[in-house]
Scaffold this motif. Structure first.
Motif, PDB file in Angstrom:
ATOM      1  N   PRO A   5       0.824  -1.212   0.000  1.00 14.72           N
ATOM      2  CA  PRO A   5       0.000   0.000   0.000  1.00 14.72           C
ATOM      3  C   PRO A   5       0.855   1.258   0.000  1.00 14.72           C
ATOM      4  CG  PRO A   5      -0.008  -1.030   2.160  1.00 14.72           C
ATOM      5  CD  PRO A   5       0.710  -1.971   1.260  1.00 14.72           C
ATOM      6  N   ALA A   6       0.579   2.137  -0.945  1.00 15.79           N
ATOM      7  CA  ALA A   6       1.419   3.323  -1.116  1.00 15.79           C
ATOM      8  C   ALA A   6       1.235   4.323   0.021  1.00 15.79           C
ATOM      9  CB  ALA A   6       1.111   3.977  -2.459  1.00 15.79           C
TER      10      ALA A   6
ATOM     11  N   GLU B 202      -3.907   9.605   8.255  1.00  8.29           N
ATOM     12  CA  GLU B 202      -2.986  10.017   7.206  1.00  8.29           C
ATOM     13  C   GLU B 202      -2.216   8.837   6.629  1.00  8.29           C
ATOM     14  OE1 GLU B 202      -0.490  13.007   8.817  1.00  8.29           O
ATOM     15  OE2 GLU B 202      -2.012  14.565   8.731  1.00  8.29           O
ATOM     16  N   ALA B 203      -2.189   7.717   7.367  1.00 11.56           N
ATOM     17  CA  ALA B 203      -1.497   6.527   6.887  1.00 11.56           C
ATOM     18  C   ALA B 203      -2.408   5.603   6.088  1.00 11.56           C
ATOM     19  CB  ALA B 203      -0.904   5.765   8.072  1.00 11.56           C
ATOM     20  N   GLY B 204      -3.601   6.069   5.743  1.00 10.75           N
ATOM     21  CA  GLY B 204      -4.494   5.279   4.917  1.00 10.75           C
ATOM     22  C   GLY B 204      -5.819   5.010   5.587  1.00 10.75           C
TER      23      GLY B 204
ATOM     24  N   ALA C  56       3.618   1.292   7.490  1.00 14.07           N
ATOM     25  CA  ALA C  56       4.321   2.535   7.801  1.00 14.07           C
ATOM     26  C   ALA C  56       5.516   2.279   8.719  1.00 14.07           C
ATOM     27  CB  ALA C  56       3.363   3.531   8.452  1.00 14.07           C
ATOM     28  N   ALA C  57       5.406   1.284   9.602  1.00 15.37           N
ATOM     29  CA  ALA C  57       6.527   0.957  10.475  1.00 15.37           C
ATOM     30  C   ALA C  57       7.713   0.455   9.665  1.00 15.37           C
ATOM     31  CB  ALA C  57       6.101  -0.085  11.509  1.00 15.37           C
ATOM     32  N   LEU C  58       7.436  -0.314   8.603  1.00 19.95           N
ATOM     33  CA  LEU C  58       8.526  -0.855   7.781  1.00 19.95           C
ATOM     34  C   LEU C  58       9.185   0.228   6.939  1.00 19.95           C
ATOM     35  CD1 LEU C  58       7.055  -4.281   6.605  1.00 19.95           C
ATOM     36  CD2 LEU C  58       8.265  -3.691   8.703  1.00 19.95           C
ATOM     37  N   SER C  59       8.389   1.082   6.311  1.00 17.27           N
ATOM     38  CA  SER C  59       8.989   2.140   5.504  1.00 17.27           C
ATOM     39  C   SER C  59       9.718   3.147   6.385  1.00 17.27           C
ATOM     40  CB  SER C  59       7.921   2.846   4.664  1.00 17.27           C
ATOM     41  OG  SER C  59       6.953   3.485   5.482  1.00 17.27           O
ATOM     42  N   GLY C  60       9.184   3.406   7.586  1.00 16.99           N
ATOM     43  CA  GLY C  60       9.878   4.275   8.522  1.00 16.99           C
ATOM     44  C   GLY C  60      11.211   3.686   8.949  1.00 16.99           C
ATOM     45  N   ALA C  61      11.239   2.368   9.167  1.00 17.07           N
ATOM     46  CA  ALA C  61      12.485   1.707   9.545  1.00 17.07           C
ATOM     47  C   ALA C  61      13.535   1.835   8.440  1.00 17.07           C
ATOM     48  CB  ALA C  61      12.218   0.236   9.847  1.00 17.07           C
ATOM     49  N   ALA C  62      13.130   1.592   7.207  1.00 15.34           N
ATOM     50  CA  ALA C  62      14.072   1.722   6.092  1.00 15.34           C
ATOM     51  C   ALA C  62      14.574   3.156   5.956  1.00 15.34           C
ATOM     52  CB  ALA C  62      13.397   1.274   4.795  1.00 15.34           C
ATOM     53  N   THR C  63      13.704   4.111   6.199  1.00 18.38           N
ATOM     54  CA  THR C  63      14.097   5.521   6.099  1.00 18.38           C
ATOM     55  C   THR C  63      15.110   5.879   7.168  1.00 18.38           C
ATOM     56  OG1 THR C  63      11.907   6.052   5.221  1.00 18.38           O
ATOM     57  CG2 THR C  63      13.236   7.887   6.035  1.00 18.38           C
ATOM     58  N   TYR C  64      14.940   5.352   8.370  1.00 14.41           N
ATOM     59  CA  TYR C  64      15.890   5.641   9.444  1.00 14.41           C
ATOM     60  C   TYR C  64      17.284   5.086   9.122  1.00 14.41           C
ATOM     61  CZ  TYR C  64      13.078   7.934  13.005  1.00 14.41           C
ATOM     62  OH  TYR C  64      12.337   8.855  13.707  1.00 14.41           O
ATOM     63  N   VAL C  65      17.336   3.948   8.457  1.00 15.39           N
ATOM     64  CA  VAL C  65      18.640   3.413   8.060  1.00 15.39           C
ATOM     65  C   VAL C  65      19.343   4.387   7.125  1.00 15.39           C
ATOM     66  CG1 VAL C  65      19.817   1.565   6.818  1.00 15.39           C
ATOM     67  CG2 VAL C  65      17.965   1.018   8.412  1.00 15.39           C
TER      68      VAL C  65
END
Length: 387
Positions: free
Chosen positions: A2-3, A274-276, A285-294
């Motif tokens: 989901p985008a 806001e997250a859908g 959102a937790a997964l994309s946030g995790a990748a962004t923090y890396v």
């Protein structure tokens, strides 16, 4: 995939990082970290947050977001150097992580923390934040040419796009620093390297850093973060989240990280509408946030170099603007109950004083003074009559 939830996770991470990383760098350097050690701490915190978010998100299918303790970093700024230097500060970070793990394992410890009057905990936080929030005023008076663009950007975005007011003002501050200190930046390392420090322990560091950092992190981050998830219809994996963040703090402490905890301010970006529209899919959102923090962690060295090279007042002004909202919330909650106002005000002014007695910082004495005054005012009062 989901985008909308994925985009929300990226926004939450970017806003959380950009809004407060300067406070973290300032806090770590205040208690003795070198720029390299501060960059190491920033990198370690980002990686620990990413790992914890990925674990909790995948395991519980819940949009749990983690963050560093921004109020805790502000506490470090107000505390300053401690007895034993940077190794003692690292030891205090380890004790903080251990206390969080024990809170997950021993429910009674959490009950003990819950007995601290919320008004006093918030007043202590407000006192810690006040000197930092004064920085935009003093810096603007000293260096108006460098600081005015930062303040004006914050003011315009606060009116037009409130969420981006702090990140936008910080971005302008970084541009100002780069333009003003190009020669200095040319000689600084831009890639972060994990810099491990053997811990040491001192009574002053434990009472000035570890105990207040634990209280502030629990009261201002973990409890509100769980409340945001509950308000959006999710069951918070409370004890596991405390265990994960406590272990994360233990792991990052030797690398310079001060505290990992549940996100509070940005939690709603990943858990809210806001997250859908489908709550069952927001955990992405937790997964994309995790990748962004890396990815953000890889820039810790360059960002720390910019902060280190900044002219006095520019970065402090941006940090002060970032903390104004937290100061307003803390003051509002501290003074909301008329019965608690005098102890709260005493706690606030002692914390704001920055006084150090017997090698112990103001935050500890502030909480102690508030508790003593509260006990004195309540002594001899008749208890409630039985119905």
């Amino acid at each position: 995939m989901p985008a909308q939830p994925l985009a929300a996770g990226v926004v939450a991470a970017v806003v959380g990082f950009s809004s407060s990383f300067v406070v973290v760098v300032a806090g770590l350097t205040a208690v003795g970290a070198t720029p390299a050690q501060a960059a190491s701490g920033l990198l370690a915190l980002c990686l620990a947050q990413a790992a914890g978010m990925a674990w909790l998100g995948l395991r519980h299918r819940t949009p749990v977001t983690l963050a560093w303790s921004t109020p805790g970093a502000a506490l470090l700024v107000s505390t300053g150097a401690v007895a034993g230097g940077w190794p003692a500060a690292v030891g205090a970070f380890l004790v903080t992580g251990l206390l969080v793990v024990l809170t997950a394992l021993v429910p009674g410890l959490g009950d003990l923390v819950g007995r601290i009057p919320p008004a006093l905990a918030r007043a202590m936080l407000a006192g810690v934040l006040l000197p930092l929030c004064l920085a935009p005023v003093t810096a603007l008076a000293i260096s108006p040419v460098l600081v005015a663009p930062v303040v004006l950007t914050w003011l315009v975005l606060l009116r037009l796009a409130r969420r981006w007011a702090v990140p936008g003002s910080l971005a302008v501050a970084l541009v100002v620093v780069v333009l003003d200190a190009r020669d200095v930046l040319a000689g600084l390392p831009l890639l972060p390297v994990v810099d491990l420090t053997a811990p040491a322990w001192s009574a002053g560091a434990l009472l000035s850093v570890a105990l207040p950092l634990y209280v502030v992190t629990m009261a201002s981050q973990n409890v509100p973060g769980a409340a945001v998830l509950t308000a959006n219809g999710y069951r918070t994996p409370w004890r596991e989240a405390l265990g994960v963040t406590g272990l994360g703090t233990l792991l990052v402490a030797p690398a310079g990280g001060h505290a990992v905890n549940l996100a509070a301010i940005t939690a709603a970006l990943a858990a809210g509408p806001e997250a859908g529209p489908d709550p069952a899919r927001r955990w992405w959102a937790a997964l994309s946030g995790a990748a962004t923090y890396v990815l953000l962690g890889l820039g810790a060295g360059a960002l720390t170099a910019v902060v280190t090279a900044a002219a006095d007042g520019v970065i402090q002004a941006a940090a002060g603007l970032a903390l104004l909202g937290a100061l307003a919330a803390a003051l509002g909650e501290a003074l909301a109950d008329p019965a608690e106002r005098e102890p709260a005000v005493v706690t606030f002014v002692v914390a704001a004083s920055g006084v150090v007695v017997l090698g112990i910082g103001a935050a500890f004495w502030a909480l102690l003074a508030g508790l003593v005054l509260r006990a004195v005012l309540r002594a001899g009062r008749p208890g409630p009559r039985p119905s």
